[in-house]
Design a protein around this motif. Structure first.
Motif, mmCIF file in Angstrom:
data_model
loop_
_atom_site.group_PDB
_atom_site.id
_atom_site.type_symbol
_atom_site.label_atom_id
_atom_site.label_comp_id
_atom_site.label_asym_id
_atom_site.label_seq_id
_atom_site.Cartn_x
_atom_site.Cartn_y
_atom_site.Cartn_z
ATOM 1 N N UNK A 116 30.740 30.536 44.875
ATOM 2 C CA UNK A 116 31.673 31.341 44.102
ATOM 3 C C UNK A 116 30.957 32.331 43.172
ATOM 4 N N UNK A 117 31.662 33.381 42.819
ATOM 5 C CA UNK A 117 31.077 34.358 41.887
ATOM 6 C C UNK A 117 31.797 34.251 40.545
ATOM 7 N N UNK A 118 31.076 34.584 39.465
ATOM 8 C CA UNK A 118 31.717 34.503 38.152
ATOM 9 C C UNK A 118 32.670 35.683 37.937
ATOM 10 N N UNK A 119 33.771 35.412 37.279
ATOM 11 C CA UNK A 119 34.736 36.468 36.986
ATOM 12 C C UNK A 119 35.289 36.209 35.583
ATOM 13 N N UNK A 120 35.296 37.257 34.768
ATOM 14 C CA UNK A 120 35.700 37.102 33.377
ATOM 15 C C UNK A 120 37.229 37.161 33.241
ATOM 16 N N UNK A 121 37.766 36.332 32.377
ATOM 17 C CA UNK A 121 39.203 36.404 32.092
ATOM 18 C C UNK A 121 39.424 37.566 31.123
ATOM 19 N N UNK A 122 40.162 38.590 31.576
ATOM 20 C CA UNK A 122 40.365 39.781 30.749
ATOM 21 C C UNK A 122 41.590 39.620 29.855
ATOM 22 N N UNK A 123 42.574 38.881 30.375
ATOM 23 C CA UNK A 123 43.818 38.743 29.632
ATOM 24 C C UNK A 123 44.549 37.501 30.133
ATOM 25 N N UNK A 124 45.314 36.874 29.266
ATOM 26 C CA UNK A 124 46.139 35.752 29.712
ATOM 27 C C UNK A 124 47.581 36.058 29.343
ATOM 28 N N UNK A 125 48.469 36.029 30.318
ATOM 29 C CA UNK A 125 49.885 36.294 30.051
ATOM 30 C C UNK A 125 50.632 34.986 30.251
ATOM 31 N N UNK A 126 51.298 34.563 29.191
ATOM 32 C CA UNK A 126 51.959 33.270 29.249
ATOM 33 C C UNK A 126 53.407 33.444 29.689
ATOM 34 N N UNK A 127 53.807 32.805 30.768
ATOM 35 C CA UNK A 127 55.199 32.907 31.220
ATOM 36 C C UNK A 127 56.001 31.702 30.776
ATOM 37 N N UNK A 128 55.461 30.533 31.041
ATOM 38 C CA UNK A 128 56.117 29.287 30.651
ATOM 39 C C UNK A 128 55.007 28.401 30.079
ATOM 40 N N UNK A 129 55.384 27.180 29.707
ATOM 41 C CA UNK A 129 54.372 26.275 29.148
ATOM 42 C C UNK A 129 53.264 26.003 30.147
ATOM 43 N N UNK A 130 53.628 25.951 31.427
ATOM 44 C CA UNK A 130 52.637 25.546 32.417
ATOM 45 C C UNK A 130 52.309 26.634 33.433
ATOM 46 N N UNK A 131 52.788 27.839 33.173
ATOM 47 C CA UNK A 131 52.483 28.927 34.106
ATOM 48 C C UNK A 131 51.989 30.153 33.364
ATOM 49 N N UNK A 132 50.717 30.463 33.598
ATOM 50 C CA UNK A 132 50.118 31.637 32.957
ATOM 51 C C UNK A 132 49.574 32.554 34.046
ATOM 52 N N UNK A 133 49.547 33.852 33.724
ATOM 53 C CA UNK A 133 48.812 34.771 34.597
ATOM 54 C C UNK A 133 47.440 34.991 33.980
ATOM 55 N N UNK A 134 46.418 34.746 34.761
ATOM 56 C CA UNK A 134 45.051 35.012 34.332
ATOM 57 C C UNK A 134 44.613 36.327 34.967
ATOM 58 N N UNK A 135 44.369 37.320 34.138
ATOM 59 C CA UNK A 135 43.898 38.599 34.661
ATOM 60 C C UNK A 135 42.378 38.503 34.783
ATOM 61 N N UNK A 136 41.890 38.493 36.025
ATOM 62 C CA UNK A 136 40.471 38.229 36.280
ATOM 63 C C UNK A 136 39.749 39.507 36.665
ATOM 64 N N UNK A 137 38.568 39.667 36.073
ATOM 65 C CA UNK A 137 37.758 40.834 36.413
ATOM 66 C C UNK A 137 37.406 40.782 37.899
ATOM 67 N N UNK A 138 37.706 41.842 38.628
ATOM 68 C CA UNK A 138 37.347 41.878 40.052
ATOM 69 C C UNK A 138 37.339 43.313 40.554
ATOM 70 N N UNK A 139 36.256 43.682 41.185
ATOM 71 C CA UNK A 139 36.202 44.979 41.844
ATOM 72 C C UNK A 139 35.842 44.734 43.279
ATOM 73 N N UNK A 140 36.681 45.141 44.168
ATOM 74 C CA UNK A 140 36.389 44.898 45.581
ATOM 75 C C UNK A 140 37.672 45.031 46.357
ATOM 76 N N UNK A 141 37.546 44.853 47.654
ATOM 77 C CA UNK A 141 38.688 45.035 48.525
ATOM 78 C C UNK A 141 39.593 43.804 48.429
ATOM 79 N N UNK A 142 40.812 43.998 48.037
ATOM 80 C CA UNK A 142 41.765 42.888 47.977
ATOM 81 C C UNK A 142 43.159 43.444 48.243
ATOM 82 N N UNK A 143 43.977 42.664 48.947
ATOM 83 C CA UNK A 143 45.306 43.179 49.332
ATOM 84 C C UNK A 143 46.404 42.228 48.887
ATOM 85 N N UNK A 144 47.601 42.789 48.743
ATOM 86 C CA UNK A 144 48.754 41.983 48.344
ATOM 87 C C UNK A 144 48.975 40.892 49.366
ATOM 88 N N UNK A 145 49.218 39.665 48.898
ATOM 89 C CA UNK A 145 49.477 38.556 49.818
ATOM 90 C C UNK A 145 48.249 37.700 50.050
#
Ligand SMILES: Cc1cc2nc3c(=O)[nH]c(=O)nc-3n(C[C@H](O)[C@H](O)[C@H](O)COP(=O)(O)OP(=O)(O)OC[C@H]3O[C@@H](n4cnc5c(N)ncnc54)[C@H](O)[C@@H]3O)c2cc1C
Ligand code: SF4
Ligand code: FES
Lengths: 264, 259
Positions: free
Chosen positions: A8-37
């Motif tokens: 695995x490669x290291x990726x920094x957490x840029x932001x955390x968005x809290x939706x519920x007590x147990x569901x957060x979005x972690x915005x992870x540093x990433x540059x590269x080819x990635x597609x929806x899904x």
């Protein structure tokens, strides 16, 4: 040099968005080819790995919306902005927005199922000229479980949104009942020119797809995303295999003509 | 290129291989059987020709050489990972024809289904194959039905002769030159293979993945205790899982293995 896909490669957490007590979005540093899904393996030494879908893509980041379940995901929640997590990926195929372009679009999502399709909804929110009418039906257990509230508010501007919770609650301005109940309310012009994307638990997907077929959508106009237990994500370990299909390679996104065989 | 070699000549060849290769062949493990006081034939490292068991089939698959039962993928310390080292030597592996066909299946999975598997590929690229001829069929062999009784994609073949000598067909040029230099008798050698087995297996026509739904599996399901041994028995099984192992209770240092 051969590429070692297991490290695995290291990726920094840029932001955390809290939706519920147990569901957060972690915005992870990433540059590269990635597609929806597609999905990443969040890979935490000592704890193991968990496949997590991409819920958003930016120039230098990917969003991973994670539900805290057990071993690996518990450990993810011990991390915050500025910390680093290890990732592998992205893996799997994708939602191809060109499959839906020019069509009326229905998206049905159950719970965390909204996360893998969030990018697709957002894409067509931002490009309304590339589609016809759009309806999103999103169902959650209770109002406390609703994800992406800000997005839902924003998306309302140019699409029909039916937000529903399983049981009636006081003071909550959303529909009550299962997502399938609201299929008859979808504004339908021409079923042949309507496509649907359905993501949720196996039961939710089964009943929702059936509902859509019942109102006349052809099977080939329906797409689903399968969540299977996975390990390698690389088509090697066979954890995700159903019949002769590797969900990690051939999926997780399937047209229903193929996806309907992937039940066990 | 065919040769008729003695054990002394073969051992001399083995000696030169050992600079760059480990040699793996079916050999006897005395007392290593599943019951007390029984022996077992399985793959192990050998140094001399007389250690190789020709007259019995190996009880276990050769595949552990390429897909070890437990394989360290990388080591981790706080925030850092370090890839496990490549084995320093390659491997010469003695295989039956059916095993060579198994190797094709393992290659299909590890090299061609999705991206090539890093750890498999780096071992696979440094192996040489010696085909062990089958003078007769063994208990439960059914290679003829499967069309796996003949193989030609070897670096060398070997057939044990009743007088203690060996017939070899050498495709590897370096090895062939080595044998030529020692002036061993040359002759045409075709590795022996069986043309019939006691067991005949009929493969149903139009077999598809649908058979995974057959009621036949119910019996297996009902007896399965999730021990994972079937994974070792089936030579073509590539299933694995990953496990993190840590060396101290604070758990910051350890390794990830596939098992
Ligand atoms: C392609 C794919 C995409 C996914 N996307 C997301 C996502 O975007 N967000 C998210 O929160 N989760 C997602 N998941 C599910 C997520 O991978 C699991 O919740 C996670 O692996 C649990 O890990 P854990 O170590 O915390 O729990 P574990 O200790 O592994 O297990 C906790 C419980 O969850 C069950 N479980 C474990 N793995 C899975 C799995 N893969 N699917 C269903 N149940 C499982 C176990 O049986 C157990 O009951 C996805 C799974 C797949 C296969
Ligand atoms: S006779 Fe056939 S099945 Fe038996 S060991 Fe030889 S090649 Fe394999
Ligand atoms: S997760 Fe390993 S083969 Fe798909």
């Amino acid at each position: 040099m051969m590429k070692n896909d297991y490290i695995p490669f290291p990726s920094k957490i840029l932001e955390v968005i809290r939706h519920t007590k147990i569901e957060y979005t972690f915005r992870m540093e990433f540059q590269g080819d990635v597609k929806l899904g597609q999905f990443f393996e969040v890979s935490i030494p000592k704890y193991g790995e968990a496949p997590i879908s991409v819920s958003g893509i930016g120039d230098n980041f990917v969003d991973l919306t994670i539900r805290r379940v057990d071993k690996v995901t518990n450990e993810v929640f011990e991390h915050y902005v500025g910390d680093t997590l290890l990732l592998r990926g992205p893996y799997g195929n994708r939602f191809d927005v060109s499959d839906y372009a020019g069509k009326d679009i229905i998206v049905m999502a159950g719970g965390t199922g909204l996360s893998p399709v969030r990018g697709v909804v957002d894409y067509f929110f931002n490009h309304p000229e590339q589609r016809g009418h759009m309806t999103l039906i999103a169902g959650f257990k209770t109002s406390h479980d609703i994800l992406f509230r800000n997005d839902l508010k924003l998306w309302k501007k140019n699409m029909d949104i039916i937000l529903t919770v399983d049981c009636a609650e006081e003071d909550v301005a959303c529909h009550v009942g299962l997502v399938t109940q609201y299929i008859p309310q979808i504004k339908l012009d021409n079923v042949q020119n309507t496509v649907a994307v359905v993501v949720g638990s196996p039961a939710m997907m089964r009943f929702s797809v059936q509902g859509l077929l019942d109102i006349g959508l052809p099977e080939e106009n329906v797409w689903i995303s399968q969540e299977r237990k996975m390990c390698c994500g690389l088509g090697k370990c066979s954890h995700c295999k159903i019949g002769d299909t590797y969900v990690c390679l051939d999926g997780p996104v399937f047209n229903y003509t193929k996806g309907k065989f992937l039940v066990d | 290129m065919g040769f008729h070699v003695t054990d002394i000549q073969l051992n001399a060849l083995f000696q030169t291989w050992q600079t760059n290769y480990h040699i793996y062949a079916p050999r006897k493990f005395s007392g290593g059987g599943r019951f007390s006081d029984t022996d077992c034939v399985r793959y192990g490292e050998i140094k001399h020709a007389d250690e190789i068991v020709f007259d019995k089939k190996s009880d276990y698959s050769f595949k552990e050489i390429l897909t070890p039962v437990s394989q360290t993928l990388f080591f981790f310390t706080e925030g850092e990972t370090k890839e496990a080292d490549v084995p320093k030597k390659g491997a010469v592996i003695f295989l039956r024809s059916c095993d060579l066909h198994v190797l094709k299946r393992l290659d299909d999975m590890y090299l061609h289904n999705g991206p090539a598997d890093y750890y498999y590929q780096r071992l696979r690229e440094s192996i040489k194959i010696v085909l062990m001829g089958c003078a007769h069929s063994f208990e439960n062999c059914f290679c003829v039905s499967m069309g796996t009784n003949v193989s030609t994609n070897y670096d060398m073949s070997i057939d044990f002769q009743p007088d203690g000598t060996y017939l070899v067909d050498c495709k590897d040029e370096t090895w062939a030159k080595q044998l030529e230099a020692t002036e061993v008798p040359r002759l045409e050698v075709i590795p022996s293979h069986v043309k019939e087995n006691n067991v005949t297996v009929q493969i149903p026509e139009h077999l598809t993945a649908e058979v995974s739904k057959s009621t036949m599996w119910k019996e297996y399901d009902s007896r399965c205790i999730n021990c994972g041994r079937c994974n070792f028995v089936c030579p073509t099984c590539t299933c694995f899982t990953m496990q993190d192992l840590f060396y101290s209770e604070n758990g910051k240092v350890g390794e990830r293995r596939r098992i």
